[in-house]
Design a protein around this motif. Structure first.
Motif, PDB file in Angstrom:
ATOM      1  N   SER A   1      29.174 -46.296  38.182  1.00 36.64           N
ATOM      2  CA  SER A   1      30.614 -46.167  37.950  1.00 36.64           C
ATOM      3  C   SER A   1      30.987 -44.721  37.684  1.00 36.64           C
ATOM      4  O   SER A   1      32.015 -44.221  38.185  1.00 36.64           O
ATOM      5  CB  SER A   1      31.036 -47.048  36.768  1.00 36.64           C
ATOM      6  N   LEU A   2      30.149 -44.042  36.906  1.00 35.37           N
ATOM      7  CA  LEU A   2      30.406 -42.632  36.606  1.00 35.37           C
ATOM      8  C   LEU A   2      30.320 -41.791  37.874  1.00 35.37           C
ATOM      9  O   LEU A   2      31.131 -40.872  38.081  1.00 35.37           O
ATOM     10  CB  LEU A   2      29.414 -42.153  35.556  1.00 35.37           C
ATOM     11  N   GLN A   3      29.357 -42.070  38.756  1.00 37.61           N
ATOM     12  CA  GLN A   3      29.235 -41.353  40.028  1.00 37.61           C
ATOM     13  C   GLN A   3      30.456 -41.566  40.918  1.00 37.61           C
ATOM     14  O   GLN A   3      30.935 -40.634  41.579  1.00 37.61           O
ATOM     15  CB  GLN A   3      27.965 -41.801  40.758  1.00 37.61           C
TER      16      GLN A   3
ATOM     17  N   ASP B   1      33.287 -39.479  39.424  1.00 35.32           N
ATOM     18  CA  ASP B   1      33.052 -38.059  39.709  1.00 35.32           C
ATOM     19  C   ASP B   1      33.329 -37.737  41.170  1.00 35.32           C
ATOM     20  O   ASP B   1      33.923 -36.691  41.492  1.00 35.32           O
ATOM     21  CB  ASP B   1      31.612 -37.688  39.347  1.00 35.32           C
ATOM     22  N   ALA B   2      32.904 -38.619  42.074  1.00 33.98           N
ATOM     23  CA  ALA B   2      33.124 -38.393  43.507  1.00 33.98           C
ATOM     24  C   ALA B   2      34.610 -38.391  43.837  1.00 33.98           C
ATOM     25  O   ALA B   2      35.089 -37.545  44.601  1.00 33.98           O
ATOM     26  CB  ALA B   2      32.397 -39.459  44.323  1.00 33.98           C
TER      27      ALA B   2
ATOM     28  N   LYS C   1      38.200 -43.183  31.190  1.00 35.40           N
ATOM     29  CA  LYS C   1      37.055 -44.049  31.483  1.00 35.40           C
ATOM     30  C   LYS C   1      35.781 -43.240  31.639  1.00 35.40           C
ATOM     31  O   LYS C   1      34.696 -43.661  31.210  1.00 35.40           O
ATOM     32  CB  LYS C   1      37.342 -44.831  32.774  1.00 35.40           C
ATOM     33  N   LYS C   2      35.885 -42.060  32.217  1.00 35.87           N
ATOM     34  CA  LYS C   2      34.722 -41.198  32.390  1.00 35.87           C
ATOM     35  C   LYS C   2      34.135 -40.795  31.032  1.00 35.87           C
ATOM     36  O   LYS C   2      32.914 -40.843  30.831  1.00 35.87           O
ATOM     37  CB  LYS C   2      35.109 -39.956  33.188  1.00 35.87           C
ATOM     38  N   GLU C   3      35.009 -40.405  30.099  1.00 35.28           N
ATOM     39  CA  GLU C   3      34.536 -40.021  28.769  1.00 35.28           C
ATOM     40  C   GLU C   3      33.853 -41.193  28.068  1.00 35.28           C
ATOM     41  O   GLU C   3      32.802 -41.029  27.421  1.00 35.28           O
ATOM     42  CB  GLU C   3      35.709 -39.520  27.935  1.00 35.28           C
ATOM     43  N   LEU C   4      34.446 -42.367  28.191  1.00 38.06           N
ATOM     44  CA  LEU C   4      33.854 -43.542  27.565  1.00 38.06           C
ATOM     45  C   LEU C   4      32.499 -43.888  28.170  1.00 38.06           C
ATOM     46  O   LEU C   4      31.563 -44.275  27.464  1.00 38.06           O
ATOM     47  CB  LEU C   4      34.801 -44.738  27.692  1.00 38.06           C
ATOM     48  N   LEU C   5      32.390 -43.733  29.495  1.00 35.68           N
ATOM     49  CA  LEU C   5      31.124 -44.026  30.161  1.00 35.68           C
ATOM     50  C   LEU C   5      30.030 -43.056  29.741  1.00 35.68           C
ATOM     51  O   LEU C   5      28.880 -43.453  29.520  1.00 35.68           O
ATOM     52  CB  LEU C   5      31.305 -43.981  31.684  1.00 35.68           C
ATOM     53  N   ILE C   6      30.381 -41.778  29.619  1.00 33.98           N
ATOM     54  CA  ILE C   6      29.397 -40.783  29.195  1.00 33.98           C
ATOM     55  C   ILE C   6      28.894 -41.100  27.785  1.00 33.98           C
ATOM     56  O   ILE C   6      27.685 -41.067  27.510  1.00 33.98           O
ATOM     57  CB  ILE C   6      30.015 -39.365  29.245  1.00 33.98           C
ATOM     58  N   GLU C   7      29.822 -41.427  26.884  1.00 34.58           N
ATOM     59  CA  GLU C   7      29.433 -41.769  25.514  1.00 34.58           C
ATOM     60  C   GLU C   7      28.591 -43.044  25.480  1.00 34.58           C
ATOM     61  O   GLU C   7      27.587 -43.118  24.750  1.00 34.58           O
ATOM     62  CB  GLU C   7      30.689 -41.950  24.665  1.00 34.58           C
TER      63      GLU C   7
END
Length: 332
Positions: A217-219, A222-223, A259-265
C-alpha cells in the motif's frame, strides 16, 4: 518620683544579678561536664572500642542473613502477566517437587539458596490510562478512568495486565556461582510455555503478512505521488483520485498523505514487534546479583558505641543527681 526611679534601678540590678548567676551556673555545668569526660576518657575510649568491635560483628552477621539480591525488570507479552505471577507465587511450593526441579535443571540444594522470590508491577499511572484508552476507544472512557483510577487499587491483581513493566526480585541466602544459572533456568522455563509459544508464532506470522500488505500500500501511494509530481494537476478539482471499483469511495490527496504517515508508523511498530515480541516476555533490565552490604555496613558499629557511652553517662549523671539531692536534704 526619685523613689520610684530608685526602686526601678534596684529591680533591674536584681534581674541582671539573677541572669549573671544563671549564666555562671551554666558555664560551671559545662566546665564540670568537660572535666568529667576528661577524667574518664580512658573508660569511654574502651567503651567506644568495645562497642565498635561488637557493632562490626553484628553488621557482618546481619549482612549474611540477607546479603545477595538480584532485580530483573521484564515486559510481559500476549496478556501473560497473570501466568507469570502465578508461576512465581507457586515457585516456592513447587521446589518441593523433584520432577519440577528436574524440568528446571536445578538441584534441591541449589534451590534452597533462594531465600525469597517475588514479583511486583512497576507502577506508572500513565500505563493504566493508556490501557483504558485503548480498551475504550469508542466509549466515554474518561468516566471509566475516574472509576478505575484509584491509587489504593493500583497494585491489585486486576491491574497487573495494565502495566508494561514488572520487577522480579530474588533474595539469596549466600553467594554462589549457581545463583545466576538458577534464575536463568527459571526464566527459560517460563518462556517455554507451549500455549504462549503458539500465540507468539501465530501473532508474528500475521504481523509479517500485515507488513507485506502495508508495504505494498505504501509503494502504491509513493508511486502515485511520484507520478503526480511529474504531471501536476492543473485544477484544484482534479486533486481527487477516483477508484476503479465503483464500490470504493473517492480518496483525496490529503488523505493519501495522511495514510502514508500512518502506514510508515504502523510498519515501524510491526517490525519492532517482530524483534521484541518473539517470546512470552522481554527483558527491560537484567540486573546482576549484588550485595546489600554497603547499605548495612557501619550502622551498628556507630550506634552501639554511642549507646554504651550514653548509658554510662546517664549512670554517672543519676549518681551525681542522687548525691546532690542527699546533700540538699541534709542542709535542710
Amino acid at each position: 518620683m526619685s523613689n520610684e526611679n530608685y526602686n526601678d534601678e534596684i529591680d533591674l540590678m536584681q534581674i541582671f544579678g539573677m541572669i549573671k548567676k544563671t549564666f555562671k551556673s551554666f558555664l560551671r555545668s559545662i566546665i564540670s561536664v568537660i572535666v568529667f569526660y576528661k577524667k574518664k576518657w580512658i573508660l569511654f575510649f574502651i567503651l567506644f572500642v568495645v562497642g565498635g568491635v561488637t557493632g562490626y560483628f553484628i553488621d557482618q552477621n546481619q549482612d549474611t542473613k540477607d546479603k545477595y539480591v538480584q532485580e530483573i525488570i521484564i515486559e510481559p507479552k500476549y496478556n501473560s502477566a497473570k501466568y507469570i505471577y502465578d508461576f512465581i507465587e507457586e515457585l516456592e511450593n513447587n521446589f518441593q517437587d523433584d520432577n519440577f526441579l528436574k524440568n528446571l535443571g536445578i538441584s534441591l540444594d541449589h534451590a534452597k539458596n533462594i531465600k525469597k522470590i517475588s514479583i511486583e508491577p512497576v507502577i506508572k499511572g500513565t500505563d493504566v490510562l493508556d490501557n483504558l484508552q485503548e480498551r475504550y476507544k469508542n466509549r466515554e472512557f474518561f468516566k471509566d478512568i475516574m472509576t478505575a483510577y484509584e491509587e489504593g487499587k493500583l497494585e491489585e491483581e486486576g491491574f497487573r495486565d495494565f502495566y508494561k513493566h514488572h520487577k522480579l526480585t530474588i533474595n539469596f541466602n549466600k553467594a554462589s556461582e549457581y545463583n545466576s544459572k538458577m534464575i536463568s533456568s527459571i526464566l527459560g522455563y517460563i518462556k517455554s510455555n507451549k500455549y504462549y509459544q503458539k500465540i507468539s508464532n501465530l501473532t508474528l506470522k500475521q504481523k509479517k503478512i500485515d507488513i507485506e500488505r502495508n508495504k505494498k500500500s505504501l509503494q502504491f501511494i509513493d508511486a502515485y505521488l511520484s507520478n503526480l509530481e511529474k504531471a501536476p494537476l492543473k485544477a484544484e478539482n482534479e486533486a481527487i483520485i477516483i477508484s476503479s471499483g465503483s464500490e470504493l469511495p473517492m480518496v483525496s490527496i490529503a488523505s493519501l498523505l495522511q495514510k502514508k504517515e500512518l502506514l510508515i508508523e504502523l510498519i515501524n511498530d510491526q517490525e519492532r514487534a517482530l524483534i521484541l515480541d518473539k517470546e512470552i516476555f522481554s527483558f527491560v533490565d537484567y540486573g546482576d546479583v549484588i550485595s546489600k552490604r554497603k547499605k548495612l555496613l557501619n550502622r551498628m558499629m556507630i550506634l552501639i558505641p554511642l549507646l554504651l557511652i550514653g548509658l554510662f553517662s546517664l549512670f554517672y549523671f543519676l549518681r551525681y543527681l542522687n548525691r546532690e539531692i542527699k546533700e540538699f536534704v541534709k542542709d535542710e
